[in-house]
Every structure is written in structure tokens, then in C-alpha cells.
Scaffold this motif. Structure first.
Motif, PDB file in Angstrom:
ATOM      1  N   LEU A  44       0.885  -1.170   0.000  1.00  0.00           N
ATOM      2  CA  LEU A  44       0.000   0.000   0.000  1.00  0.00           C
ATOM      3  C   LEU A  44       0.922   1.218   0.000  1.00  0.00           C
ATOM      4  CD1 LEU A  44      -2.669   1.536   0.390  1.00  0.00           C
ATOM      5  CD2 LEU A  44      -2.604   0.921   2.809  1.00  0.00           C
ATOM      6  N   THR A  45       0.951   1.910  -1.147  1.00  0.00           N
ATOM      7  CA  THR A  45       1.945   2.975  -1.344  1.00  0.00           C
ATOM      8  C   THR A  45       1.297   4.336  -1.536  1.00  0.00           C
ATOM      9  OG1 THR A  45       3.511   1.460  -2.369  1.00  0.00           O
ATOM     10  CG2 THR A  45       3.791   3.774  -2.919  1.00  0.00           C
ATOM     11  N   GLU A  87       2.228   1.599   3.898  1.00  0.00           N
ATOM     12  CA  GLU A  87       3.431   0.796   4.126  1.00  0.00           C
ATOM     13  C   GLU A  87       4.664   1.410   3.475  1.00  0.00           C
ATOM     14  OE1 GLU A  87       1.554  -3.641   3.976  1.00  0.00           O
ATOM     15  OE2 GLU A  87       1.454  -2.398   2.185  1.00  0.00           O
ATOM     16  N   TYR A  88       4.408   2.185   2.421  1.00  0.00           N
ATOM     17  CA  TYR A  88       5.519   2.666   1.605  1.00  0.00           C
ATOM     18  C   TYR A  88       5.160   4.052   1.084  1.00  0.00           C
ATOM     19  CZ  TYR A  88       9.498   1.656  -1.521  1.00  0.00           C
ATOM     20  OH  TYR A  88      10.708   1.640  -2.157  1.00  0.00           O
ATOM     21  N   VAL A  89       6.138   4.910   0.957  1.00  0.00           N
ATOM     22  CA  VAL A  89       5.894   6.265   0.452  1.00  0.00           C
ATOM     23  C   VAL A  89       6.917   6.555  -0.651  1.00  0.00           C
ATOM     24  CG1 VAL A  89       5.949   8.717   1.060  1.00  0.00           C
ATOM     25  CG2 VAL A  89       5.037   7.082   2.697  1.00  0.00           C
ATOM     26  N   ALA A  99      12.120   7.211  -1.361  1.00  0.00           N
ATOM     27  CA  ALA A  99      11.083   6.195  -1.202  1.00  0.00           C
ATOM     28  C   ALA A  99      11.458   5.296  -0.044  1.00  0.00           C
ATOM     29  CB  ALA A  99      10.969   5.381  -2.491  1.00  0.00           C
ATOM     30  N   GLY A 100      10.438   4.823   0.671  1.00  0.00           N
ATOM     31  CA  GLY A 100      10.689   3.924   1.799  1.00  0.00           C
ATOM     32  C   GLY A 100       9.491   3.919   2.726  1.00  0.00           C
ATOM     33  N   PRO A 101       9.620   3.282   3.888  1.00  0.00           N
ATOM     34  CA  PRO A 101       8.507   3.271   4.851  1.00  0.00           C
ATOM     35  C   PRO A 101       8.236   4.696   5.343  1.00  0.00           C
ATOM     36  CG  PRO A 101      10.294   1.788   5.526  1.00  0.00           C
ATOM     37  CD  PRO A 101      10.796   2.558   4.360  1.00  0.00           C
ATOM     38  N   PRO A 102       6.970   5.003   5.704  1.00  0.00           N
ATOM     39  CA  PRO A 102       6.657   6.374   6.126  1.00  0.00           C
ATOM     40  C   PRO A 102       7.489   6.857   7.310  1.00  0.00           C
ATOM     41  CG  PRO A 102       4.709   4.937   6.296  1.00  0.00           C
ATOM     42  CD  PRO A 102       5.777   4.151   5.642  1.00  0.00           C
TER      43      PRO A 102
END
Ligand code: ADP
Length: 250
Positions: free
Chosen positions: A32-33, A214-216, A227-230
Motif C-alpha cells: 500500500l503505497t 506501508e511505503y511512500v 522512497a521507503g517506509p513512512p
């Protein structure tokens, strides 16, 4: 990797520089990005390129290793094949939901199953019921769209997309047409869908929503700058543009 964007360039004729500049990212299955970025960063252009609503000059877009959009399809047959691959694998939830007003909730959900996937009506209805129940809409199955609240309309639009069993579901600003008090409900719905294993990409301006994902991916000037986890990207951003973006939200 489910959704892989490689080196996409989109240069609008007449603009001094490209809007998407060799843009690349790669999302693991079922993530979920949130796709973030200030206005003008290229988020809508990217969404339109992925959906096939916009051509691009260079690069490829793949789902599960299969190219669904590219720039090398030279014949009508190749373009047709790419389109068919994309239709099978991609869904979009529109900002304003775009429900068919003259169809009940269940008929909104079964229409494409019957007309596009050629499923028998009984099978289509069973599938639609299952998905509507999954999204907590069991009491709204036979009503008309005008009888739904904004949040319910959105859940029906998501259910309609999920009925087609996409591998990747895209959302265009899912909180923008709703009352701010519904943000938590929207996030809960996205998380429910996440539990089904569908890869979701959410273009949003909403920090609350992004924090619950889960991911941004942060876009700036047509490229992914981080990019990576919030907790990492929003908690300790490494790029000045991300810090600027966060300042606007505080
Ligand atoms: P975002 O969704 O991040 O706000 P957009 O993808 O809408 O960004 O736009 C990024 C930039 O691309 C705009 O600032 C504009 O310069 C250019 N652009 C977008 N759409 C068009 C278009 N249809 N024609 C020409 N330029 C465009």
C-alpha cells in the motif's frame, strides 16, 4: 515486483523540459503505497501514463514482469495486446467515484464483469456480494448511488474496481472529495483492501493517509527523490524537497 516503472519520459510539446524525467520505481507485491509530491511534481501525469490516458516518449511500465505500456509497440496488433494486458491487470478509483447513477450498487459492481469479462449474471452477483460484504456494504447492496453517503460511494467505487480482480489498483486523491472527518474511514478501507493482497498506489496530498501506509514515494520535478517506509521518509526525510512538503502539512 508488481508495478515497475522504468525510465519513463513524458515531454509535453511546447514545454521547455519534460514533466517526467526518466522516472523509475518498483513496488513489491501487495504494498500500500502513497505517491506524494508538491503540486506540479508530475503525479497526475504519471497516473495518466500508467492508465494509458497519456502517451510517453521513453520507458516501460510493467505489471508482474509483463509490459503493459511502452513506446515500442509499432503495430496496431501490438498496441491492442498491450491494452488487453493492462485492462486485465489495472484498476482506477476516480476522485469523484464516477458511479453509474441509473444502476443500483450491485449492478454498478457487476456491469463490467458481465459485459467485459462475460461472466454469467449469477456468478457476477456472487462475486459483487462477496466484495461488497468485505468492504462493510452488506446493507447497501440494492440501493441507488444517490442514497449513499460520500464515504459509501467511494467504497462502492473501490468494490467495483476490486470485482475485476486487478493486480494493481490506483487511486487519485481519495480524500479530496470527502469531508475531512472521513479520513480515518478511507485509511481503514485502504487497509482492508491491503489485506486482500492487491497492490495499491494512492496519489494523495494527505499526510495522515500517507502515514498509515506501508511505503511512500516522493516525486519532485518528474523524478522519485526518495522512497521507503513512512517512518523513514516522513519521519527523517533525506531530501530538502520532502522537508519542504512536510512543512506545508504542519
Ligand atoms: P501534479 O499532479 O504533481 O500536480 P501534473 O502531472 O499535473 O503534476 O503536472 C506537472 C507539470 O506538467 C505541470 O506543471 C505542467 O507544466 C505539465 N503539464 C501537465 N499536464 C500538461 C498538459 N496537458 N499540457 C502541457 N503541460 C502539462
Amino acid at each position: 515486483m508488481t508495478l515497475k516503472v522504468t525510465g519513463v519520459v513524458r515531454h509535453y510539446p511546447g514545454n521547455p523540459e519534460p514533466t517526467l524525467k526518466e522516472l523509475s520505481f518498483d513496488l513489491p507485491e501487495g504494498t500500500l503505497t502513497a505517491l506524494l509530491g508538491k503540486s506540479g511534481a508530475g503525479k497526475s501525469t504519471l497516473l495518466r501514463c500508467v492508465m494509458g490516458l497519456e502517451p510517453f516518449e521513453k520507458g516501460t511500465i510493467e505489471i508482474d514482469g509483463v509490459v503493459i505500456r511502452g513506446t515500442t509497440e509499432s503495430t496496431a496488433a501490438e498496441r491492442h495486446l498491450a491494452l488487453a494486458r493492462a485492462r486485465e491487470r489495472l484498476g482506477l478509483v476516480f476522485q469523484n467515484f464516477e458511479l453509474f447513477p441509473h444502476l443500483s450498487v450491485i449492478d454498478n459492481c457487476t456491469l463490467a464483469l458481465i459485459k467485459v469479462k462475460r461472466q454469467p449474471e449469477a456468478a457476477a452477483k456472487a462475486k459483487a456480494r462477496e466484495v461488497l460484504v468485505q468492504l462493510g456494504l452488506e446493507h447497501r447492496i440494492d440501493v441507488w448511488p444517490e442514497q449513499l453517503s460520500g464515504g459509501q460511494k467511494q467504497r462502492v467505487a473501490i468494490a467495483r474496481a476490486l470485482c475485476m480482480e486487478p493486480r494493481v489498483l490506483l487511486y487519485d486523491e481519495p480524500t479530496s472529495a470527502l469531508d475531512p472527518s472521513l479520513k480515518a474511514e478511507v485509511l481503514q478501507t485502504l487497509q482492508r483492501v491491503d489485506a486482500t493482497g492487491v497492490t495499491q498506489v494512492v496519489v494523495t496530498h494527505d499526510i495522515f493517509l500517507a502515514k498509515g501506509m506501508e511505503y511512500v514515494c516522493v516525486l519532485d520535478h518528474g523524478q522519485v527523490i526518495e522512497a521507503g517506509p513512512p517512518a523513514q521518509v516522513l519521519g527523517a526525510p533525506s531530501h530538502e524537497s520532502t522537508r519542504e512538503l512536510l512543512k506545508h502539512w504542519q
